[in-house]
Motif scaffolding. Structure first.
Motif, PDB file in Angstrom:
ATOM      1  N   LYS A  16      31.179  17.375 -29.206  1.00 23.29           N
ATOM      2  CA  LYS A  16      29.760  17.202 -28.905  1.00 23.29           C
ATOM      3  C   LYS A  16      29.561  16.023 -27.952  1.00 23.29           C
ATOM      4  O   LYS A  16      28.644  16.034 -27.126  1.00 23.29           O
ATOM      5  N   GLU A  17      30.431  15.008 -28.056  1.00 23.19           N
ATOM      6  CA  GLU A  17      30.340  13.880 -27.134  1.00 23.19           C
ATOM      7  C   GLU A  17      30.600  14.345 -25.703  1.00 23.19           C
ATOM      8  O   GLU A  17      29.899  13.946 -24.765  1.00 23.19           O
ATOM      9  N   MET A  18      31.594  15.220 -25.530  1.00 23.44           N
ATOM     10  CA  MET A  18      31.884  15.742 -24.188  1.00 23.44           C
ATOM     11  C   MET A  18      30.734  16.606 -23.675  1.00 23.44           C
ATOM     12  O   MET A  18      30.390  16.570 -22.496  1.00 23.44           O
ATOM     13  N   ARG A  19      30.137  17.373 -24.577  1.00 24.41           N
ATOM     14  CA  ARG A  19      28.993  18.199 -24.187  1.00 24.41           C
ATOM     15  C   ARG A  19      27.810  17.316 -23.782  1.00 24.41           C
ATOM     16  O   ARG A  19      27.104  17.606 -22.805  1.00 24.41           O
ATOM     17  N   ALA A  20      27.618  16.206 -24.525  1.00 22.73           N
ATOM     18  CA  ALA A  20      26.525  15.289 -24.204  1.00 22.73           C
ATOM     19  C   ALA A  20      26.760  14.599 -22.865  1.00 22.73           C
ATOM     20  O   ALA A  20      25.839  14.425 -22.067  1.00 22.73           O
ATOM     21  N   LEU A  21      28.009  14.219 -22.593  1.00 20.16           N
ATOM     22  CA  LEU A  21      28.335  13.589 -21.314  1.00 20.16           C
ATOM     23  C   LEU A  21      28.094  14.550 -20.149  1.00 20.16           C
ATOM     24  O   LEU A  21      27.625  14.153 -19.082  1.00 20.16           O
ATOM     25  N   THR A  22      28.422  15.824 -20.356  1.00 21.46           N
ATOM     26  CA  THR A  22      28.175  16.833 -19.314  1.00 21.46           C
ATOM     27  C   THR A  22      26.683  16.947 -19.030  1.00 21.46           C
ATOM     28  O   THR A  22      26.246  16.950 -17.872  1.00 21.46           O
ATOM     29  N   LEU A  23      25.897  17.032 -20.085  1.00 20.57           N
ATOM     30  CA  LEU A  23      24.453  17.177 -19.931  1.00 20.57           C
ATOM     31  C   LEU A  23      23.840  15.940 -19.285  1.00 20.57           C
ATOM     32  O   LEU A  23      22.995  16.031 -18.386  1.00 20.57           O
ATOM     33  N   LEU A  24      24.294  14.769 -19.719  1.00 14.98           N
ATOM     34  CA  LEU A  24      23.783  13.523 -19.139  1.00 14.98           C
ATOM     35  C   LEU A  24      24.125  13.432 -17.653  1.00 14.98           C
ATOM     36  O   LEU A  24      23.299  13.026 -16.831  1.00 14.98           O
ATOM     37  N   GLY A  25      25.361  13.808 -17.314  1.00 16.54           N
ATOM     38  CA  GLY A  25      25.749  13.789 -15.908  1.00 16.54           C
ATOM     39  C   GLY A  25      24.872  14.688 -15.068  1.00 16.54           C
ATOM     40  O   GLY A  25      24.427  14.312 -13.975  1.00 16.54           O
ATOM     41  N   ASP A  26      24.617  15.901 -15.572  1.00 19.24           N
ATOM     42  CA  ASP A  26      23.750  16.835 -14.845  1.00 19.24           C
ATOM     43  C   ASP A  26      22.358  16.252 -14.621  1.00 19.24           C
ATOM     44  O   ASP A  26      21.745  16.445 -13.569  1.00 19.24           O
ATOM     45  N   LEU A  27      21.861  15.530 -15.630  1.00 16.66           N
ATOM     46  CA  LEU A  27      20.498  15.009 -15.548  1.00 16.66           C
ATOM     47  C   LEU A  27      20.358  13.837 -14.581  1.00 16.66           C
ATOM     48  O   LEU A  27      19.293  13.653 -13.982  1.00 16.66           O
TER      49      LEU A  27
END
Length: 571
Positions: free
Chosen positions: A107-118
Motif C-alpha cells: 500500500k505504501e508503494m501504491r500511495a507513492l505512485t498516486l502521490l507522484g501522479d498528483l
C-alpha cells in the motif's frame, strides 16, 4: 497537450442504494460499501465521501488496516474525480503515512505512485520525481519487480515532460525487454503481458513522434499492430489508430489523421470529461493544420466550454490555447486571437516552471513575433478592405452552415431522445423481455409447415423455450444447425416452425432475443454498462462491435452508446 494532461486513475461504475448514515453503512459488507462509493464517485461527492468514511470506520472497527487504507485511498480518488487536487494531495499524504505506520509496503508503494501522479498538477515536477524515486527505492528493497517497472516508467514520463525524451526512450526500451522476457503466472496473465508490451510500444512511438523521428514511430506502431489479433484489453486495440493519427498529422495528411482518430475513439469511447477535452484538442489541431479555422474554433471552443479548466490545470493547456489563438488569428478575430495567445504565453510560463527551465527572453521573443504578425495583419486589413469583406462574407456563410449542422444535430438528438423514451415505455409495458422487440419478417424462408406433425411442432417449441431459459442465444455458435441438433430436429423443420409460430426467420428470432437481453441488462446492470461496445457485443453473442451496433440500431433506432448514456442519466 495529450502527453501531459492525463492522470491515470481506475474508473468503475456499480450500483447501490444510499440512504444510511456512516454508522449504518459501516454495518454492511466491504463489498456493499464499495458499491456505494463507486456509484457516486463521479456524480455526488458528499455521498461518495460519506460511503468512504463508512468504509474506513468498518476497517477500524474490525482492525483491518488494509481495508482501512483502501477507504482512505477512495477519498483521494473521489477528490481527483472532482478535480480538487489540493485536497487529493493532502489526503494522499495521509495514506502514505498510514501505510508506513502500519507496515503495509504494497500500500505504501501504491500511495507513492498516486502521490507522484498528483504532484505534476498539485505542486512541482521536482516533488513528483521525489515520490517516484522513493517508489523505486522501496520496490527494489521489497524485490517487487512490478512496482520497480511502474516507477521506472513513471520517471520516463517525467523525462519526456521535461524534454529529455531520449532518456525516456532508453528507460522504456529496458522495460520493454523486461516484459517481453517475463514468464506468465497466475498474476501476470497473457492479456496483462500483451497490454504492457503494447503500452510500451505505443509510448515509444509517441516519444519518437515528439522527436520528429517519424520512421521510428512507424516502426513501433507496426509492432503495436502485430498484437491486434492477440489477447488484449479492448481499449489497447485503438492504440495504433491514435499513433497513425499523430503520424498523419505530422505529415500534414489531415484527412487520414481525422479518420484514424475517429477509429481510435470509436474503439474505446469514453464520456470521461478529460478524455473528451483531449479528443477536442486532437480534432481541433487537425482542423487548424488543414486551415479549416472556423471548424477548429468550433471544436476547440466547445471542448473548453464543456470541460471548464481549473486554475491548477492551466499549466497544461498551452498547446490548446496556442491552436485557438492561431485559428482566431486566421479568421480575422484579432481580439480573441490576442486573448488566447496571452493565455498561451502565461501557460507556457507555468509549464516551464514545472520543468524549471523557463526563459523569459523566449517568451518575450514569441510575444514580439506575434505582435509583429498581428500588426501586419491589421495593416493588411486596413489596405485591403474589399478583400476582407469577401473573407467575412465567406465566414458568414460558413457560420450559417455550422448553424444548420448544429440545428440538425439537435434535431437528431431530440429524435433519439424520443426513441429512447418510447423504448423505456416498451420495457415497462413488457411482461417479459422478449415482448420488448418482436420483429416480424415480411419474407419468410419456410411458410408451409403442414408437413410437420403437431407433436413435432410442440417438441421444437418446447426445445426452443428451454434454450431461451438457458440463454443459449448468447453463444457465438448459436446457429440453426446447432440449435436443431440440441433439440433433436432438422434445420428445415426448425425454420418452418419458427417462421409460422413467431412470424420471423431464424436469424431475426436470435437477434431479437439478444437485443432484448442487452436492453434489459444494460438497464439493470451498472457494471455491464461500463463495458466497451466490443465487450458487450461479445458478451451477447456477436463477433464484432459493428454487427452488434447494426442490429441494436435496427431494432431500437438507437446506437448502443446513446442508449447507455441515457440509461446512466436516469439510473
Amino acid at each position: 497537450m495529450r502527453y501531459y494532461l492525463l492522470l491515470f486513475f481506475a474508473i468503475t461504475f456499480v450500483s447501490s442504494s444510499f440512504s444510511q448514515t456512516e454508522e449504518e453503512l459501516s454495518q454492511l459488507s466491504f463489498d456493499a460499501i464499495r458499491d456505494s462509493i463507486h456509484k457516486y464517485e463521479f456524480s455526488n461527492m458528499p455521498k461518495a465521501i460519506k460511503a468512504s468514511e463508512a468504509y474506513i470506520l468498518k476497517g477500524k472497527r474490525e482492525d483491518d488496516k488494509t481495508e482501512e487504507w483502501l477507504g482512505m485511498e477512495s477519498v483521494v480518488l473521489i477528490y481527483v474525480n472532482f478535480r480538487m487536487y489540493k485536497e487529493a494531495n493532502e489526503q494522499s499524504e495521509k495514506t502514505l503515512a498510514f501505510a508506513r505506520e502500519n507496515n503495509l509496503p504494497k500500500k505504501e508503494m501504491r500511495a507513492l505512485t498516486l502521490l507522484g501522479d498528483l504532484q505534476k498538477i498539485a505542486t512541482t515536477v521536482d516533488k513528483q520525481l521525489y515520490y517516484y524515486n522513493e517508489l523505486l527505492k522501496l520496490a527494489k528493497a521489497q524485490n517487487d519487480e512490478q512496482y520497480r517497472e511502474i516507477a521506472l516508467n513513471k520517471i520516463a514520463g517525467v523525462q519526456d515532460l521535461s524534454g529529455n525524451t531520449e532518456k525516456a526512450i532508453t528507460i522504456r526500451k529496458k522495460s520493454l525487454k523486461y516484459y517481453q522476457n517475463k514468464p506468465l503466472d497466475s498474476n501476470f496473465t497473457q492479456i496483462k503481458k500483451n497490454s504492457a508490451i503494447v503500452s510500451l510500444y505505443g509510448s515509444l512511438a509517441f516519444s519518437h513522434i515528439k522527436l520528429e523521428q517519424i520512421d521510428s514511430a512507424k516502426l513501433y506502431n507496426e509492432y503495436v499492430k502485430q498484437f491486434q489479433e492477440k489477447e488484449l484489453d479492448s481499449c489497447f486495440l485503438g492504440f495504433s489508430y491514435s499513433i497513425d493519427a499523430e503520424i498523419a498529422y505530422k505529415e500534414k495528411k489531415f484527412e487520414t489523421a481525422r479518420k484514424a482518430y475517429r477509429k481510435a475513439y470509436t474503439i474505446c469511447p469514453s464520456e470521461y470529461d478529460l478524455i473528451q477535452l483531449n479528443k477536442a484538442y486532437a480534432f481541433g489541431k487537425i482542423e487548424v493544420g488543414a486551415k479549416n479555422y472556423h471548424e477548429a474554433i468550433r471544436i476547440l471552443q466547445q471542448g473548453l466550454d464543456d470541460y471548464q479548466v481549473t486554475a491548477a490545470e492551466e499549466g497544461f493547456m498551452r498547446d490548446y490555447y496556442e491552436k485557438l489563438a492561431e485559428a482566431y488569428k486566421h479568421t480575422g478575430d484579432f481580439e480573441r486571437a490576442s486573448y488566447y495567445f496571452e493565455k498561451y504565453l502565461t501557460t507556457q510560463a507555468e509549464f516551464n516552471k514545472l520543468k524549471e527551465s523557463a526563459k523569459e527572453s523566449f517568451i518575450k521573443k514569441e510575444r514580439a513575433a506575434f505582435k509583429e504578425d498581428f500588426d501586419a495583419l491589421v495593416t493588411e486589413k486596413e489596405k485591403s478592405q474589399s478583400k476582407l469583406n469577401y473573407l467575412l462574407l465567406g465566414g458568414s456563410i460558413i457560420i450559417l452552415i455550422l448553424l444548420f449542422l448544429l440545428l440538425k444535430f439537435y434535431r437528431n438528438k431530440k429524435a433519439n431522445e424520443a426513441k429512447f423514451e418510447a423504448l423505456l415505455a416498451k420495457i415497462k409495458a413488457a411482461e417479459k423481455p422478449e415482448d420488448i422487440i418482436d420483429t416480424k419478417d415480411e419474407e419468410l424462408e419456410e411458410k408451409n409447415n403442414t408437413d410437420i406433425p403437431e407433436e413435432t411442432k410442440q417438441q421444437i417449441l418446447n426445445g426452443l423455450k428451454k434454450l431461451e431459459e438457458k440463454e443459449y442465444f448468447l453463444n457465438q455458435d448459436c446457429n440453426s444447425y446447432n440449435v436443431a441438433k440440441k433439440i433433436n430436429t432438422n434445420t428445415s423443420y426448425l425454420s418452418k416452425v419458427i417462421n409460422s409460430h413467431f412470424g420471423k426467420n431464424f436469424n431475426t428470432y436470435i437477434n431479437d432475443l439478444r437485443i432484448n437481453y442487452t436492453i434489459v441488462r444494460l438497464k439493470d446492470d451498472v457494471i455491464f454498462r461500463s463495458y466497451s461496445i466490443q465487450s458487450i457485443a461479445e458478451e451477447v453473442g456477436y463477433k464484432s462491435a459493428d454487427s452488434f451496433t447494426k442490429y441494436f440500431k435496427k431494432d431500437t433506432g438507437l446506437n448502443p452508446s446513446f442508449y447507455i448514456k441515457e440509461i446512466r442519466n436516469i439510473a
